[in-house]
Enzyme design. Sequence first.
Site: not given
Ligand code: IFM
Length: 459
Positions: A167, A366
Amino acid sequence: MSEFPAFPPGFVFGAATASYQIEGAAQEDGRGPSIWDTYSHTPGRTDGGDTGDVACDHYHRYPEDIALLRDLGVESYRFSIAWPRIQPDGSGPANQKGLDFYSRLVDSLLEAGIEPAATLYHWDLPQALEDRGGWRVRETAERFGEYASIVAEHLGDRVPRWITLNEPWCSAFLGYSVGRHAPGAKEGTGALAAAHHLLVGHGLAMNALRAAGVREAGITLNLDRNVPATESDADLAAVVRADTQHNLVWTEPILAGRYPATDEETWGELITAQDFRREGDLELISQPLDFLGINYYRPIVVAAAPYREADPALRVATDNRYTETEYPGVRRTAMGWPVVPESFTDLLTALKRTYGDALPPVHITENGSAEFDTVGPDGAVRDADRVSYLQSHLTALKAAMDAGVDVRGYYVWSLLDNFEWALGYAKRFGIIRVDYDTQERTPKDSYRWYQQLIAAHRS
Ligand code: IFM
């Protein structure tokens, strides 16, 4: 298997975490300070003053966590490597004890029959590099390439799947423009320079991973599904700016080898007057990926917001050129995020329409939700809302695959409740509850649900 969406043979089910969010042991075995240590220890920066000093104590408890992963039945575990454990001040020779920790982790995963998937950078930049300019300066990208070489040489033979950056939008824009993430800067061109140097760092890390002969290498982006609040010209223009900043700034250089056509419209002279883009950068950044990692949580409704000429920092920030407005009539998670699974399908199919064959196979690196879990008198953790979120989003993912998007795997976020950055420990994303007083782990109902889904695909 009727209650579960059915995925094709070979589809990878996994779970994900990140170093600063779970490891703790912040000063152990030669680890240097990261920007998140500095940020979280600065009064007022995180909810309740929470820090990652101890977190889930995974640094010491990783055998227990791997046993939980094995019982869960996942084929792959995505974790991140803390750069300041490998190079405490961001450059120079490796800290052997840091390498040894990840070597032990990787070997234990392999012994448990779980494929490691390693992220090189999930936001914990060595503080010493931030002191020299952080991602605003090209030197940080160069140091990142060197760090990637060290790690790939030591672990590349045992880790089949590698992610360069997690990200980068958060690193660049939350870190250097909105100021809600470390290092907490509120700048104009700083964030745009950071975005570019993160891309260059990605390219240099890809070179390092290729040189080490790793099996698969890619990057993880948190792309947004930006929906206009109304069909007004102003709101539609705000969506163009939101798409540019959240999505195109990454996907255009990486997948198409060009800068976004809308960057001037979005950032004006903040981008045109810059000198951080160099000849040859696009070739480096756009080298082929084995997969694209996508993190998805929610859609964003975008409405035009007044433009504050006076503050160049806010001219690049999420919160100014457009406003994220309410998403009416849908459930919200504990983060306040609207639950709209169809927008997950839409995001993926739109990406496929835009990039066609240039879109590599996708891994969802994720997806998950923070919820208000209930702990019963028997200690059981009831999280029906998370089960429902996972069920509906896996169904939406399957719909995208049926529509032609080549998705190879899914990693639930997160294996454990953990340090949710500026929001501290109050927000719980885990499928395993962590009692932060005792460090006791308790699998939640969602863990059992995911375990059954995986088992159903094996029978
Ligand atoms: O916890 C975060 C993660 O580190 C990166 N993506 C989003 C998640 C939830 O906010």
